[in-house]
Write an enzyme that holds these catalytic residues in place. Structure first.
Site, mmCIF file in Angstrom:
data_model
loop_
_atom_site.group_PDB
_atom_site.id
_atom_site.type_symbol
_atom_site.label_atom_id
_atom_site.label_comp_id
_atom_site.label_asym_id
_atom_site.label_seq_id
_atom_site.Cartn_x
_atom_site.Cartn_y
_atom_site.Cartn_z
ATOM 1 N N LYS A 1 11.120 1.827 -37.206
ATOM 2 C CA LYS A 1 10.735 2.992 -36.662
ATOM 3 C C LYS A 1 11.831 3.874 -36.198
ATOM 4 C CE LYS A 1 6.920 5.189 -33.849
ATOM 5 N NZ LYS A 1 6.031 4.912 -33.110
ATOM 6 N N GLU B 1 1.136 10.459 -30.475
ATOM 7 C CA GLU B 1 0.567 9.122 -29.775
ATOM 8 C C GLU B 1 -0.096 9.471 -28.585
ATOM 9 O OE1 GLU B 1 3.970 6.713 -29.942
ATOM 10 O OE2 GLU B 1 3.747 6.524 -32.141
ATOM 11 N N ASP C 1 3.581 7.259 -21.980
ATOM 12 C CA ASP C 1 3.736 6.196 -23.279
ATOM 13 C C ASP C 1 4.955 5.610 -23.418
ATOM 14 O OD1 ASP C 1 3.585 5.205 -25.658
ATOM 15 O OD2 ASP C 1 2.592 6.829 -26.863
ATOM 16 N N ASP D 1 -1.934 3.641 -35.761
ATOM 17 C CA ASP D 1 -0.710 3.406 -34.901
ATOM 18 C C ASP D 1 0.463 2.565 -35.552
ATOM 19 O OD1 ASP D 1 1.164 3.307 -32.918
ATOM 20 O OD2 ASP D 1 -0.132 2.212 -31.516
#
Lengths: 622, 177
Positions: A87, A184, A206, A25
C-alpha cells in the site's frame, strides 16, 4: 427454539432481493472483508476462522500466487518475491517512498509509479494489491454464496488522487465493482456512530500500518459530515517497527545483515512492538544466517523514548485539522481510535493528554473500518429503505491547483471542500497567435509546483489565433464523491471547442489495465467470456429492478404512452438478458438507459421539490 | 414548474433573498437536499441517474458554500442585483481605509519577522472583531438601506480583511512548522 425470519425495519423482507455487497479494508499490514448479514455487519473469516488477511503477496517461480499467511511466512526466505506493505507504493514513485534502501525488493522506477521485479516479471503495486482484493473477493463469494454486486473499498482519508485512482484500478483488476471509495476514518465513524447512536462532534484518530489520518466529523440525525481531515500518507505502525529494527541493529552491533536476515529482524521488531503493548519488556533472540547471535531485551520505556518523535508527528495533523474545522480540543465530544497501532500505550496517553479525555477504545481497532465499509456497501447496494438511510458528506483532503507562471500553484479547489465539487478557472494566452496551451494540474498545500504532487498534464490545442490575452480558456475540475478528479478544458470566446489531451502523470493507462485484466483472468483460470456475461446479466437485472421500483413509486409522473414505452423497454431487456452474448446485453442496457432518461430526470426534479417542501417523498405518498 | 440547475441559490434552499441568514435553516435545507440528490442515494441505479446525481449534488454544495460564507453571500447578492463588485478592476478605496490596512499589515510583518506567536494571535483576534463590525455595516447596507454601491465598497473592504487574516494564519502556520 423456532427460528423466525425477522427483518430489520427498512430491510428488504424478501431474502432473494438482498444484493450481496461487501466492505473491504485494504490495509498496509492486514486486509479484511465484511458484509451485513441479517442486519448486522460481520467480518468474513477464512477457512481457518481468521478474518485478518496479511497484506502479503508472494509470486512463485511456477507462476502461482500466494496471498496471506503463507506469503507472510515466506518473507524471510523469499523476500524479493514476498511483497509486504505494498500500500505504501500505491500511486508513488521511487523518490516518494521512505527507507527504500532497507527494503529487500528489486525496484524499477516507472512513469509516476514504481514497479517491482519479481520471479514472475515486473509487477506494479496495483497488480499486487489486486491479488489481495481478489483473494478477499473469492472469500466473500464463497462465504455469501454468490457473485457480489459491488464493494466499498476504504482508503486513507489523506490519500491523494493518484493513490485513490491506483486503488480503484486495483479493484477493477480484481473483478470488483467499486460502489464507493470510502475514507477509512469516515468508515470508522459510521460504524461507531450507528452502533452508539452518537451525536455531536467527534475526532477519529486512525494510525494504520503505513498511514495516519485524523478526521473531524459532526454527527447529527443520520448525517455524517466531515468537517476537516488531515494526516500523513507515509506514517504508520511500520515506522515504529522500523525504529525498533534500527535500535536492534545498533544494539546488537552486527555486520550489515543479508536481505533474509534483515527481513527476519524486521519480523522480530514487529513482534517486540506487539509484546510491549501488554508487557514491560520484550526479549529479542535470533541466530542470524551469518552465524551471529542477536540477544537483547527492549523495555517499554525505551520503546516510548525512541518513538516519541513519531507520536509527536501525529499531533501536527491533529492541530491542523482542528484549526481547519475552527474548533478547540475541548469542543470534541469523543476521540475514536482506529488501527492496530493505536493499541500502543504511549499513543493512547499522548492522545488523552492532547484532547483532555480518555480516547474511545471500545471498538476493535482492527475491524471497525471494514465493518463501517460493509454498512455503507449494504446501503449503497440498495438493501435498505430510504427513510432509514444515513448520509455521508465527505471532503477532499488536499487542495487542487494549476501551475501558473514561475512554477507557482494557483489553488482551484481548497482542501476540506465538501464533495462532490466542481470549480472552473479561466486562463488566457500570453503570446499573439498562440494556438496551444499546456495545463498542469497539481495537488497539495505548498506554494511551489515542485513541492506538490503532479496529477495530470494537458495540452489544449486548436485555440484560434488571437492577440495575446484575447482567448478565454476555461479549465473545469470535477471531484466526485470518491475524491477522484476529472478535468476538462475549452476555449470560450470563439465558441470553438478545442481538443483536450489528457495525459495522467501517474498510474496506468486504460490499455495497461485491459492487458492486465486479460492476463489476470487467464492466470486465475477463469473464463473471461463467462465472467463478462455474468456481469452484464447482473447489471441488466439491476437496472430492471431499479426501474420497476421507480415505476412503483413514481409511475404517476408518466402518461400512459410513456409508461407503455418503458414497460416495453423492460420486456425487451429481459429477453436480451437470457441470451448468451454479453455485448448484446451491454448494448441493450445502454439503449434502456436512453429510454428511461427522461423519467429519471423527472424523478430527480420531483424529489428535490419535495425536499424543498420539507417533506420526504415517502411521506407525501401516505 | 420545472426545477433546473440554474435556479438561484436562495430559492434552491428555500431561503429569503437577503444577507441576514438563518444558519440552522440553511444547514437543514442542505442536508435535506443532499439526502435526495447525493450520489450515494443513487449508487444502485443506472449510470445516467448517477451522473445526474453528481451534477445535482455538486450544484447543491456550491450553493451551500456560497450562502454559508458571509463574504461569498454578500458578493452573490450583489451579483443577483446586477452590481459589479469589480474586485480586480475597481480598487479605489478611501485613503483612511488604505492607511488602516497598511498599519495592520506592518503589525503582521513585524510580529512575523520577530517570530511572536502571541502577537500574531492577538492580531488574529482583533481582526476577527473588526471583521464582525464591518459585516454589521454590510448587513445594514444590503438588507435595510438597499444601498448596493455602498455595499460593494464594504465587500471590497472585507476582501482586504480576509486576505490579511489569511496572511496571519499562514504566518502562524509557518512559525509552528
Amino acid at each position: 427454539m423456532a427460528l423466525l425470519q425477522i427483518a430489520e425495519p427498512g430491510m428488504s423482507t424478501e431474502p432473494h432481493k438482498h444484493r450481496l455487497a461487501v466492505g473491504i479494508d485494504l490495509g498496509t499490514t492486514n486486509s479484511l472483508v465484511a458484509s451485513v448479514r441479517n442486519g448486522i455487519a460481520v467480518c468474513l473469516p477464512d477457512e481457518s476462522g481468521r478474518s485478518m488477511l496479511p497484506s502479503v503477496v508472494r509470486y512463485h517461480a511456477d507462476g502461482s500466487v500466494e496471498v496471506g499467511q503463507g506469503a507472510l511466512k515466506a518473507q524471510a526466505t523469499d523476500p524479493r518475491n514476498a511483497i509486504v506493505s505494498v500500500k505504501r507504493f500505491m500511486g508513488r514513485g521511487l523518490k516518494d517512498v521512505a527507507h527504500v534502501e532497507t527494503m529487500p525488493y528489486d525496484f524499477e522506477d516507472g512513469p509516476g509509479m514504481l514497479r517491482l521485479r519479481t520471479v514472475q516479471g515486473v509487477k506494479s503495486p496495483v497488480e499486487v494489491s489486486a491479488e489481495i482484493l481478489r483473494e478477499l473477493r473469492m472469500r466473500a463469494e464463497a462465504s455469501l454464496g454468490g457473485a457480489l454486486v459491488g464493494a466499498v473499498i476504504t482508503v486513507p482519508a489523506y490519500f491523494d488522487d493518484a493513490q485513490r485512482q491506483a486503488t480503484k484500478d486495483a479493484a477493477r483488476l480484481a473483478g470488483l465493482d467499486v460502489l464507493r471509495l470510502l475514507n477509512e476514518p469516515t468508515a470508522a465513524a459510521v460504524a461507531y456512530g450507528l452502533d452508539n447512536a452518537a451525536e455531536g462532534v467527534y475526532a477519529v484518530y486512525d494510525l494504520g500500518g503505513g498511514t495516519f489520518d485524523l478526521s473531524i466529523l459532526k454527527l447529527s440525525r443520520g448525517v455524517f459530515e466531515v468537517l476537516s481531515t488531515n494526516g500523513d500518507a507515509a506514517l504508520g505502525g511500520d515506522d515504529f517497527d522500523h525504529r525498533l529494527f534500527c535500535a536492534i541493529l545498533e544494539r546488537a552491533a552486527i555486520a550489515p545483515p543479508s536481505l533474509e536476515d534483515a527481513r527476519r529482524l524486521q519480523m522480530k521488531a514487529r513482534e517486540a512492538k506487539e509484546l510491549l503493548t501488554s508487557c514491560e519488556e520484550a526479549p529479542v533472540h535470533l541466530r542470524l544466517g551469518s552465524g551471529e547471535l542477536v540477544d537483547l531485551v527492549l523495555t517499554r520505556d525505551e520503546f516510548a523514548d525512541m518513538t516519541r518523535h513519531l507520536v509527536q508527528k501525529t499531533l501536527t495533523p491533529v492541530r491542523k485539522a482542528l484549526r481547519d474545522a475552527g474548533l478547540t480540543p475541548d469542543e470534541i465530544k469523543g476521540v475514536v481510535m482506529v488501527g492496530g497501532a493505536t493499541r500502543m500505550p504511549h499513543i493512547q496517553r499522548a492522545v488523552a493528554a492532547f484532547f483532555g479525555q480518555e480516547p474511545l477504545t471500545n471498538l476493535d481497532p482492527d475491524k471497525v473500518v471494514a465493518l463501517g465499509a460493509a454498512m455503507q456497501a449494504n446501503m449503497l447496494a440498495g438493501n435498505r429503505a430510504e427513510q432509514d438511510d444515513w448520509l455521508l458528506l465527505d471532503v477532499i483532503p488536499l487542495s487542487l491547483g494549476l501551475e501558473t507562471m514561475g512554477g507557482l500553484v494557483e489553488k482551484v479547489v481548497p482542501r476540506n471542500s465538501t464533495l462532490p465539487i466542481a470549480r472552473a478557472q479561466e486562463f488566457t494566452t500570453f503570446k499573439d497567435g498562440q494556438t496551444a496551451m499546456a495545463v498542469h494540474v497539481v495537488q497539495g498545500e505548498r506554494e511551489l509546483v515542485a513541492d506538490c504532487r503532479s496529477l495530470a498534464r494537458f495540452e489544449l490545442r486548436g485555440i484560434p489565433p488571437m492577440v495575446a490575452g484575447a482567448a478565454r480558456i476555461r479549465v473545469s475540475f470535477q471531484v466526485d464523491a470518491d475524491g477522484l478528479l476529472s478535468v476538462s478544458a475549452r476555449e470560450m470566446s470563439s465558441g470553438v471547442e478545442a481538443s483536450v489531451l489528457v495525459k495522467p502523470s501517474y498510474g496506468l493507462s486504460d490499455d495497461e489495465i485491459a492487458e492486465m485484466l486479460k492476463s489476470g483472468v487467464e492466470h486465475a483460470g477463469d473464463d473471461m467470456m463467462l465472467r463478462a456475461l455474468r456481469e452484464q446479466q447482473v447489471e441488466a437485472e439491476r437496472v430492471i429492478e431499479a426501474t420497476e421500483q421507480a415505476l412503483a413509486k413514481d409511475g404517476h409522473l408518466l402518461d400512459a404512452g410513456e409508461r407503455a414505452a418503458i414497460d416495453a423497454a423492460i420486456e425487451h431487456l429481459r429477453t436480451l438478458r437470457t441470451g448468451s452474448d454479453h455485448r448484446a446485453i451491454k448494448t441493450g442496457i445502454d439503449a434502456f438507459a436512453r429510454a428511461t432518461d427522461e423519467f429519471a430526470a423527472r424523478r430527480m426534479d420531483n424529489s428535490i421539490r419535495s425536499a424543498l417542501a420539507g417533506h420526504k417523498v415517502d411521506e407525501l405518498e401516505l | 414548474m420545472s426545477i433546473d440547475l440554474k435556479q438561484d441559490h436562495f430559492s434552491l434552499f428555500g431561503l429569503p433573498r437577503r444577507y441576514a441568514l438563518d444558519e440552522t435553516a440553511l444547514e437543514a435545507a442542505w442536508h435535506g437536499l443532499q439526502s435526495q440528490v447525493h450520489p450515494d442515494r443513487h449508487a444502485h441505479l443506472p449510470d445516467v441517474d448517477k451522473r445526474r446525481a453528481m451534477q445535482w449534488a455538486t450544484r447543491v454544495n456550491e450553493g451551500f458554500q456560497t450562502l454559508k460564507k458571509p463574504l461569498a453571500r454578500a458578493r452573490y447578492l450583489l451579483e443577483l442585483a446586477g452590481v459589479d463588485v469589480g474586485a480586480e478592476t475597481n480598487t479605489a478605496m478611501s485613503p483612511e481605509f488604505l492607511m488602516e490596512q497598511m498599519e495592520w499589515r506592518e503589525a503582521v510583518e513585524e510580529a512575523r519577522d520577530a517570530g511572536e506567536v502571541e502577537a500574531l494571535e492577538h492580531l488574529h483576534m482583533r481582526l476577527l472583531r473588526h471583521a464582525r463590525d464591518v459585516r454589521g455595516e454590510l448587513a445594514r447596507q444590503l438588507d435595510t438601506d438597499h444601498d448596493y454601491s455602498q455595499a460593494a465598497d464594504t465587500v471590497r473592504r472585507l476582501m482586504f480583511i480576509e486576505k490579511l487574516q489569511h496572511e496571519i494564519d499562514e504566518a502562524l502556520l509557518a512559525l509552528e512548522g
